[in-house]
Design a protein around this motif. Structure first.
Motif, PDB file in Angstrom:
ATOM      1  N   ALA A 209      61.605   1.603  52.767  1.00 59.13           N
ATOM      2  CA  ALA A 209      62.634   0.586  52.573  1.00 59.13           C
ATOM      3  C   ALA A 209      62.138  -0.436  51.555  1.00 59.13           C
ATOM      4  O   ALA A 209      60.957  -0.784  51.526  1.00 59.13           O
ATOM      5  N   ALA A 210      63.057  -0.916  50.719  1.00 59.69           N
ATOM      6  CA  ALA A 210      62.706  -1.924  49.710  1.00 59.69           C
ATOM      7  C   ALA A 210      63.983  -2.599  49.245  1.00 59.69           C
ATOM      8  O   ALA A 210      65.082  -2.069  49.422  1.00 59.69           O
ATOM      9  N   THR A 211      63.848  -3.762  48.648  1.00 58.34           N
ATOM     10  CA  THR A 211      65.021  -4.467  48.145  1.00 58.34           C
ATOM     11  C   THR A 211      65.600  -3.728  46.942  1.00 58.34           C
ATOM     12  O   THR A 211      64.870  -3.096  46.164  1.00 58.34           O
ATOM     13  N   ARG A 212      66.900  -3.798  46.820  1.00 65.05           N
ATOM     14  CA  ARG A 212      67.572  -3.133  45.709  1.00 65.05           C
ATOM     15  C   ARG A 212      67.023  -3.664  44.373  1.00 65.05           C
ATOM     16  O   ARG A 212      66.883  -4.866  44.168  1.00 65.05           O
ATOM     17  N   GLY A 213      66.710  -2.765  43.482  1.00 61.45           N
ATOM     18  CA  GLY A 213      66.165  -3.150  42.174  1.00 61.45           C
ATOM     19  C   GLY A 213      64.650  -3.165  42.108  1.00 61.45           C
ATOM     20  O   GLY A 213      64.080  -3.349  41.018  1.00 61.45           O
ATOM     21  N   SER A 214      63.965  -2.963  43.256  1.00 62.75           N
ATOM     22  CA  SER A 214      62.498  -2.904  43.247  1.00 62.75           C
ATOM     23  C   SER A 214      62.020  -1.699  42.431  1.00 62.75           C
ATOM     24  O   SER A 214      62.705  -0.685  42.335  1.00 62.75           O
ATOM     25  N   TYR A 253      61.953  11.671  44.099  1.00 58.27           N
ATOM     26  CA  TYR A 253      62.263  10.274  44.426  1.00 58.27           C
ATOM     27  C   TYR A 253      63.788  10.157  44.466  1.00 58.27           C
ATOM     28  O   TYR A 253      64.438  10.238  43.416  1.00 58.27           O
ATOM     29  N   ALA A 254      64.360   9.958  45.660  1.00 60.73           N
ATOM     30  CA  ALA A 254      65.820  10.037  45.814  1.00 60.73           C
ATOM     31  C   ALA A 254      66.437   8.695  46.206  1.00 60.73           C
ATOM     32  O   ALA A 254      65.750   7.760  46.629  1.00 60.73           O
ATOM     33  N   HIS A 255      67.779   8.647  46.050  1.00 57.80           N
ATOM     34  CA  HIS A 255      68.620   7.484  46.366  1.00 57.80           C
ATOM     35  C   HIS A 255      68.306   6.292  45.458  1.00 57.80           C
ATOM     36  O   HIS A 255      68.410   5.131  45.881  1.00 57.80           O
ATOM     37  N   LEU A 256      67.922   6.575  44.216  1.00 58.43           N
ATOM     38  CA  LEU A 256      67.585   5.508  43.269  1.00 58.43           C
ATOM     39  C   LEU A 256      68.840   4.771  42.808  1.00 58.43           C
ATOM     40  O   LEU A 256      69.954   5.300  42.831  1.00 58.43           O
ATOM     41  N   GLY A 257      68.633   3.547  42.365  1.00 60.16           N
ATOM     42  CA  GLY A 257      69.734   2.780  41.790  1.00 60.16           C
ATOM     43  C   GLY A 257      69.781   2.960  40.283  1.00 60.16           C
ATOM     44  O   GLY A 257      70.828   3.151  39.682  1.00 60.16           O
ATOM     45  N   GLY A 281      73.755   9.912  50.071  1.00 62.51           N
ATOM     46  CA  GLY A 281      73.844   9.745  51.524  1.00 62.51           C
ATOM     47  C   GLY A 281      72.778   8.821  52.040  1.00 62.51           C
ATOM     48  O   GLY A 281      71.772   9.252  52.629  1.00 62.51           O
ATOM     49  N   SER A 282      72.980   7.528  51.840  1.00 60.21           N
ATOM     50  CA  SER A 282      71.984   6.526  52.211  1.00 60.21           C
ATOM     51  C   SER A 282      72.662   5.394  52.979  1.00 60.21           C
ATOM     52  O   SER A 282      73.789   5.011  52.678  1.00 60.21           O
ATOM     53  N   THR A 283      71.951   4.861  53.966  1.00 58.75           N
ATOM     54  CA  THR A 283      72.505   3.770  54.772  1.00 58.75           C
ATOM     55  C   THR A 283      72.005   2.397  54.345  1.00 58.75           C
ATOM     56  O   THR A 283      72.564   1.382  54.761  1.00 58.75           O
ATOM     57  N   ALA A 284      70.949   2.351  53.518  1.00 58.51           N
ATOM     58  CA  ALA A 284      70.384   1.074  53.072  1.00 58.51           C
ATOM     59  C   ALA A 284      69.475   1.342  51.880  1.00 58.51           C
ATOM     60  O   ALA A 284      69.024   2.486  51.673  1.00 58.51           O
ATOM     61  N   PRO A 285      69.189   0.327  51.060  1.00 59.37           N
ATOM     62  CA  PRO A 285      68.303   0.532  49.914  1.00 59.37           C
ATOM     63  C   PRO A 285      66.937   1.059  50.350  1.00 59.37           C
ATOM     64  O   PRO A 285      66.256   0.453  51.184  1.00 59.37           O
ATOM     65  N   HIS A 286      66.540   2.186  49.785  1.00 55.49           N
ATOM     66  CA  HIS A 286      65.248   2.772  50.102  1.00 55.49           C
ATOM     67  C   HIS A 286      64.951   3.899  49.122  1.00 55.49           C
ATOM     68  O   HIS A 286      65.813   4.292  48.337  1.00 55.49           O
ATOM     69  N   VAL A 287      63.739   4.415  49.192  1.00 54.70           N
ATOM     70  CA  VAL A 287      63.344   5.587  48.413  1.00 54.70           C
ATOM     71  C   VAL A 287      62.986   6.710  49.386  1.00 54.70           C
ATOM     72  O   VAL A 287      62.148   6.525  50.275  1.00 54.70           O
TER      73      VAL A 287
END
Length: 328
Positions: A209-214, A253-257, A281-287
Protein backbone atom coordinates in the motif's frame (compact mmCIF):
# COMPACT_ATOMS: atom_id res chain seq x y z
CA UNK A 1 -0.98 -13.30 99.99
CA UNK A 2 -1.28 -16.93 98.88
CA UNK A 3 -4.72 -18.41 98.82
CA UNK A 4 -5.42 -21.16 101.37
CA UNK A 5 -7.38 -24.11 100.01
CA UNK A 6 -9.59 -26.46 101.99
CA UNK A 7 -10.99 -29.87 101.14
CA UNK A 8 -13.96 -31.70 102.75
CA UNK A 9 -12.99 -34.84 104.69
CA UNK A 10 -15.84 -37.36 104.50
CA UNK A 11 -14.52 -39.38 107.44
CA UNK A 12 -14.42 -36.53 109.92
CA UNK A 13 -17.16 -34.54 108.24
CA UNK A 14 -14.97 -31.47 108.51
CA UNK A 15 -13.09 -29.15 106.13
CA UNK A 16 -9.41 -29.77 106.41
CA UNK A 17 -6.67 -27.49 105.11
CA UNK A 18 -5.30 -28.80 101.80
CA UNK A 19 -1.65 -29.67 101.71
CA UNK A 20 0.14 -28.63 98.42
CA UNK A 21 3.13 -30.78 97.59
CA UNK A 22 6.04 -29.99 95.29
CA UNK A 23 4.79 -32.53 92.76
CA UNK A 24 1.46 -30.68 92.58
CA UNK A 25 3.25 -27.42 91.85
CA UNK A 26 5.45 -29.09 89.25
CA UNK A 27 2.49 -30.73 87.49
CA UNK A 28 0.54 -27.46 87.44
CA UNK A 29 3.51 -25.61 86.05
CA UNK A 30 4.12 -28.22 83.39
CA UNK A 31 0.47 -28.14 82.41
CA UNK A 32 0.59 -24.37 82.06
CA UNK A 33 3.72 -24.61 79.90
CA UNK A 34 2.07 -27.25 77.68
CA UNK A 35 -1.01 -25.10 77.11
CA UNK A 36 1.13 -22.01 76.45
CA UNK A 37 3.33 -23.95 74.02
CA UNK A 38 0.31 -25.24 72.07
CA UNK A 39 -1.18 -21.76 71.87
CA UNK A 40 2.14 -20.26 70.78
CA UNK A 41 2.61 -22.87 68.04
CA UNK A 42 -0.96 -22.29 66.85
CA UNK A 43 -0.36 -18.54 66.67
CA UNK A 44 2.94 -18.96 64.80
CA UNK A 45 1.35 -21.40 62.35
CA UNK A 46 -1.58 -19.08 61.72
CA UNK A 47 0.73 -16.09 61.26
CA UNK A 48 2.97 -17.95 58.80
CA UNK A 49 -0.09 -19.15 56.90
CA UNK A 50 -1.82 -15.79 56.49
CA UNK A 51 1.01 -13.27 56.87
CA UNK A 52 4.39 -12.90 55.13
CA UNK A 53 7.62 -11.87 56.77
CA UNK A 54 9.53 -9.02 55.10
CA UNK A 55 12.12 -11.51 53.85
CA UNK A 56 9.43 -13.79 52.38
CA UNK A 57 7.70 -10.83 50.74
CA UNK A 58 10.98 -9.71 49.17
CA UNK A 59 11.77 -13.22 47.95
CA UNK A 60 8.28 -13.59 46.53
CA UNK A 61 8.64 -10.28 44.70
CA UNK A 62 12.01 -11.30 43.28
CA UNK A 63 10.59 -14.68 42.24
CA UNK A 64 7.72 -13.02 40.37
CA UNK A 65 10.17 -10.68 38.63
CA UNK A 66 12.35 -13.64 37.62
CA UNK A 67 9.29 -15.38 36.20
CA UNK A 68 8.49 -12.30 34.10
CA UNK A 69 12.09 -12.06 32.87
CA UNK A 70 12.13 -15.77 32.05
CA UNK A 71 8.87 -15.47 30.15
CA UNK A 72 10.30 -12.54 28.17
CA UNK A 73 13.48 -14.53 27.54
CA UNK A 74 11.41 -17.48 26.26
CA UNK A 75 9.57 -15.14 23.87
CA UNK A 76 12.83 -13.65 22.62
CA UNK A 77 14.33 -17.10 22.08
CA UNK A 78 11.27 -18.13 20.06
CA UNK A 79 11.58 -14.96 17.95
CA UNK A 80 15.29 -15.61 17.36
CA UNK A 81 14.49 -19.20 16.43
CA UNK A 82 11.90 -18.00 13.90
CA UNK A 83 14.36 -15.52 12.39
CA UNK A 84 17.07 -18.18 12.06
CA UNK A 85 14.54 -20.59 10.50
CA UNK A 86 13.43 -17.92 8.02
CA UNK A 87 17.02 -17.10 7.12
CA UNK A 88 17.88 -20.77 6.72
CA UNK A 89 14.80 -21.26 4.53
CA UNK A 90 15.73 -18.31 2.34
CA UNK A 91 19.35 -19.47 2.24
CA UNK A 92 18.39 -22.97 1.07
CA UNK A 93 15.50 -22.19 -1.26
CA UNK A 94 16.73 -18.92 -2.77
CA UNK A 95 20.39 -18.11 -2.39
CA UNK A 96 21.77 -21.62 -2.79
CA UNK A 97 19.48 -22.40 -5.72
CA UNK A 98 20.45 -19.15 -7.43
CA UNK A 99 24.15 -19.94 -7.20
CA UNK A 100 23.70 -23.70 -7.65
CA UNK A 101 25.19 -24.59 -4.28
CA UNK A 102 24.38 -27.71 -2.29
CA UNK A 103 21.54 -27.06 0.22
CA UNK A 104 22.19 -27.17 3.94
CA UNK A 105 21.20 -30.47 5.52
CA UNK A 106 18.31 -30.09 8.03
CA UNK A 107 20.11 -32.49 10.36
CA UNK A 108 23.09 -30.14 10.51
CA UNK A 109 20.97 -27.13 11.42
CA UNK A 110 18.84 -29.01 13.98
CA UNK A 111 21.68 -30.90 15.65
CA UNK A 112 21.92 -30.65 19.41
CA UNK A 113 24.52 -28.61 21.25
CA UNK A 114 26.01 -31.23 23.57
CA UNK A 115 25.24 -33.82 26.23
CA UNK A 116 24.85 -33.69 29.98
CA UNK A 117 28.61 -33.26 30.52
CA UNK A 118 28.42 -29.79 28.98
CA UNK A 119 26.15 -28.64 31.81
CA UNK A 120 27.71 -30.63 34.65
CA UNK A 121 28.87 -27.47 36.46
CA UNK A 122 25.28 -26.23 36.67
CA UNK A 123 23.99 -29.62 37.83
CA UNK A 124 26.66 -29.82 40.55
CA UNK A 125 25.49 -26.53 42.07
CA UNK A 126 22.31 -28.25 43.25
CA UNK A 127 19.97 -25.48 42.16
CA UNK A 128 16.30 -25.93 42.99
CA UNK A 129 15.27 -25.24 39.38
CA UNK A 130 18.30 -26.80 37.70
CA UNK A 131 16.21 -28.43 34.95
CA UNK A 132 14.81 -25.02 33.99
CA UNK A 133 18.28 -23.43 34.00
CA UNK A 134 19.86 -26.28 32.01
CA UNK A 135 16.95 -26.34 29.54
CA UNK A 136 17.27 -22.61 28.89
CA UNK A 137 21.06 -22.84 28.55
CA UNK A 138 20.65 -25.71 26.08
CA UNK A 139 18.17 -23.69 23.96
CA UNK A 140 20.51 -20.68 23.90
CA UNK A 141 23.49 -22.84 22.91
CA UNK A 142 21.44 -24.44 20.12
CA UNK A 143 20.40 -21.03 18.79
CA UNK A 144 24.01 -19.84 18.88
CA UNK A 145 25.11 -22.92 16.94
CA UNK A 146 22.36 -22.48 14.35
CA UNK A 147 23.26 -18.80 13.95
CA UNK A 148 26.92 -19.75 13.36
CA UNK A 149 25.94 -22.33 10.73
CA UNK A 150 23.67 -19.88 8.88
CA UNK A 151 26.35 -17.17 9.08
CA UNK A 152 28.96 -19.55 7.62
CA UNK A 153 26.51 -20.45 4.87
CA UNK A 154 26.01 -16.77 4.04
CA UNK A 155 29.77 -16.31 3.86
CA UNK A 156 29.90 -19.14 1.34
CA UNK A 157 27.05 -17.59 -0.67
CA UNK A 158 28.79 -14.19 -0.66
CA UNK A 159 31.89 -15.77 -2.18
CA UNK A 160 29.73 -17.32 -4.89
CA UNK A 161 27.95 -13.98 -5.44
CA UNK A 162 31.22 -12.16 -6.08
CA UNK A 163 31.82 -14.53 -8.96
CA UNK A 164 28.33 -13.90 -10.36
CA UNK A 165 28.19 -10.12 -10.39
CA UNK A 166 25.79 -9.78 -13.34
CA UNK A 167 23.36 -12.32 -11.86
CA UNK A 168 23.49 -10.56 -8.49
CA UNK A 169 22.59 -7.21 -10.09
CA UNK A 170 19.77 -8.72 -12.15
CA UNK A 171 17.92 -10.62 -9.41
CA UNK A 172 14.87 -8.67 -8.09
CA UNK A 173 16.17 -7.96 -4.60
CA UNK A 174 14.60 -4.77 -3.16
CA UNK A 175 11.11 -3.58 -2.27
CA UNK A 176 9.28 -1.90 -5.17
CA UNK A 177 8.20 1.09 -3.03
CA UNK A 178 9.78 3.23 -0.33
CA UNK A 179 8.90 1.35 2.86
CA UNK A 180 11.22 2.49 5.67
CA UNK A 181 8.87 1.48 8.51
CA UNK A 182 8.01 -1.88 6.91
CA UNK A 183 4.30 -1.19 7.40
CA UNK A 184 3.22 -0.95 3.76
CA UNK A 185 3.29 -4.67 3.00
CA UNK A 186 -0.44 -5.39 3.36
CA UNK A 187 -1.01 -8.78 1.72
CA UNK A 188 1.27 -11.71 1.02
CA UNK A 189 1.67 -14.55 -1.44
CA UNK A 190 -0.75 -17.51 -1.19
CA UNK A 191 -4.44 -18.03 -0.56
CA UNK A 192 -6.08 -14.72 0.37
CA UNK A 193 -9.63 -13.33 0.44
CA UNK A 194 -10.52 -11.62 -2.83
CA UNK A 195 -11.93 -8.12 -2.09
CA UNK A 196 -14.61 -8.37 -4.78
CA UNK A 197 -16.25 -11.78 -4.47
CA UNK A 198 -14.90 -12.55 -0.94
CA UNK A 199 -13.72 -16.05 -1.84
CA UNK A 200 -10.29 -17.46 -0.95
CA UNK A 201 -8.19 -17.51 -4.12
CA UNK A 202 -4.52 -17.75 -4.94
CA UNK A 203 -2.80 -14.36 -4.61
CA UNK A 204 0.22 -14.65 -6.89
CA UNK A 205 2.20 -11.71 -5.57
CA UNK A 206 2.46 -9.34 -2.63
CA UNK A 207 0.71 -5.98 -2.18
CA UNK A 208 2.39 -2.79 -1.00
CA UNK A 209 0.00 0.00 0.00
CA UNK A 210 1.20 3.53 -0.78
CA UNK A 211 -0.19 6.97 -1.48
CA UNK A 212 -1.30 7.65 -5.02
CA UNK A 213 1.57 9.07 -7.06
CA UNK A 214 4.34 7.48 -4.94
CA UNK A 215 7.36 6.25 -6.88
CA UNK A 216 7.65 2.61 -7.95
CA UNK A 217 11.15 1.18 -8.39
CA UNK A 218 12.68 -1.53 -10.56
CA UNK A 219 13.85 -4.23 -8.17
CA UNK A 220 16.74 -5.45 -10.34
CA UNK A 221 18.64 -4.67 -13.55
CA UNK A 222 16.89 -5.63 -16.76
CA UNK A 223 14.89 -4.52 -19.79
CA UNK A 224 11.23 -3.52 -20.06
CA UNK A 225 9.45 -6.52 -21.55
CA UNK A 226 5.84 -5.29 -21.46
CA UNK A 227 3.92 -2.08 -20.75
CA UNK A 228 0.16 -2.39 -20.53
CA UNK A 229 -2.13 0.63 -20.26
CA UNK A 230 -5.76 -0.27 -19.53
CA UNK A 231 -8.86 1.89 -19.55
CA UNK A 232 -10.43 2.86 -16.23
CA UNK A 233 -13.26 0.39 -16.85
CA UNK A 234 -11.02 -2.66 -17.24
CA UNK A 235 -10.35 -5.03 -14.37
CA UNK A 236 -7.38 -7.31 -13.84
CA UNK A 237 -3.87 -5.90 -13.44
CA UNK A 238 -4.77 -2.42 -14.69
CA UNK A 239 -1.72 -0.47 -15.82
CA UNK A 240 1.33 -2.69 -15.36
CA UNK A 241 4.96 -3.18 -16.30
CA UNK A 242 6.99 -6.36 -16.75
CA UNK A 243 10.79 -6.32 -16.53
CA UNK A 244 12.90 -9.12 -17.99
CA UNK A 245 15.96 -9.46 -15.74
CA UNK A 246 17.55 -12.31 -17.66
CA UNK A 247 18.59 -15.61 -16.09
CA UNK A 248 14.91 -16.65 -16.27
CA UNK A 249 13.65 -13.85 -13.95
CA UNK A 250 10.70 -11.52 -14.68
CA UNK A 251 9.15 -9.00 -12.28
CA UNK A 252 5.67 -7.47 -12.62
CA UNK A 253 4.30 -4.21 -11.14
CA UNK A 254 0.50 -3.86 -11.40
CA UNK A 255 -2.29 -1.34 -10.72
CA UNK A 256 0.00 1.60 -11.52
CA UNK A 257 -1.28 5.12 -11.99
CA UNK A 258 1.44 6.35 -14.32
CA UNK A 259 4.04 4.48 -16.38
CA UNK A 260 7.34 6.25 -17.13
CA UNK A 261 8.94 3.79 -19.56
CA UNK A 262 8.35 1.90 -22.81
CA UNK A 263 9.14 -1.57 -24.07
CA UNK A 264 12.85 -2.04 -24.67
CA UNK A 265 14.06 0.53 -22.15
CA UNK A 266 16.98 -0.63 -19.99
CA UNK A 267 16.53 -0.22 -16.23
CA UNK A 268 18.76 -0.61 -13.22
CA UNK A 269 17.83 -1.54 -9.68
CA UNK A 270 16.23 1.39 -7.86
CA UNK A 271 15.26 3.28 -11.02
CA UNK A 272 11.79 4.87 -10.97
CA UNK A 273 9.58 3.06 -13.49
CA UNK A 274 6.14 4.44 -12.60
CA UNK A 275 3.80 5.75 -9.94
CA UNK A 276 1.41 4.08 -7.51
CA UNK A 277 -2.23 4.07 -8.57
CA UNK A 278 -5.39 2.01 -8.26
CA UNK A 279 -6.05 0.98 -11.85
CA UNK A 280 -7.77 -2.27 -12.87
CA UNK A 281 -9.25 -4.55 -10.21
CA UNK A 282 -7.99 -2.62 -7.21
CA UNK A 283 -9.70 -1.45 -4.03
CA UNK A 284 -7.10 1.15 -2.98
CA UNK A 285 -3.81 2.68 -4.19
CA UNK A 286 -1.13 -0.01 -4.05
CA UNK A 287 1.40 -1.99 -6.08
CA UNK A 288 0.82 -5.66 -6.79
CA UNK A 289 4.33 -7.12 -7.15
CA UNK A 290 5.19 -10.50 -8.68
CA UNK A 291 8.36 -12.47 -9.40
CA UNK A 292 8.37 -15.16 -12.09
CA UNK A 293 11.26 -17.61 -12.56
CA UNK A 294 11.27 -19.84 -15.64
CA UNK A 295 7.51 -19.34 -16.00
CA UNK A 296 6.69 -20.15 -12.36
CA UNK A 297 5.35 -17.46 -9.99
CA UNK A 298 7.32 -17.39 -6.76
CA UNK A 299 6.82 -15.74 -3.38
CA UNK A 300 8.52 -12.33 -3.75
CA UNK A 301 9.10 -12.06 0.01
CA UNK A 302 11.97 -14.54 -0.37
CA UNK A 303 13.76 -12.19 -2.76
CA UNK A 304 13.83 -9.05 -0.61
CA UNK A 305 17.54 -9.27 0.14
CA UNK A 306 18.90 -5.72 -0.07
CA UNK A 307 18.11 -2.86 2.28
CA UNK A 308 16.78 -5.00 5.16
CA UNK A 309 18.52 -6.57 8.14
CA UNK A 310 17.54 -9.83 9.81
CA UNK A 311 15.06 -8.14 12.17
CA UNK A 312 13.42 -6.21 9.31
CA UNK A 313 13.15 -9.33 7.20
CA UNK A 314 11.53 -11.21 10.08
CA UNK A 315 8.92 -8.45 10.36
CA UNK A 316 8.22 -8.59 6.61
CA UNK A 317 7.80 -12.37 6.85
CA UNK A 318 5.29 -11.91 9.68
CA UNK A 319 3.28 -9.32 7.71
CA UNK A 320 3.29 -11.41 4.54
CA UNK A 321 2.12 -14.54 6.37
CA UNK A 322 -1.14 -12.96 7.60
CA UNK A 323 -4.10 -14.53 5.82
CA UNK A 324 -6.05 -11.34 5.23
CA UNK A 325 -7.86 -9.73 2.30
CA UNK A 326 -5.77 -8.72 -0.70
CA UNK A 327 -6.10 -5.31 -2.38
CA UNK A 328 -6.82 -6.83 -5.82
Amino acid sequence: MARIKYIYDTETCRYERAKITKSDVTLNFLGFLAVALVMALSLVLAYNTYFETPVEAQLKKENNELKKHYSALETEMEEVDEVIAALAERDNNIYRKIYEAEPLSPTVLQAGSGGVDLYRDILEEGLQNEELVVGTKRKIDKLKKQARIVNQSFDEIMKLAKNNDELLKAIPAIQPVHNPNLTQLVSGFGNRINPFHKARVMHEGIDFAATRGSEVYATGNGKIKMVKINSELETGYGNYIEIDHGFGYISKYAHLGKVNLKVGDVVTRGMVIGQVGSSGGSTAPHVHYEIIKDGVKLDPINYIMNGVNNHDYSKLIELASRENQSFD
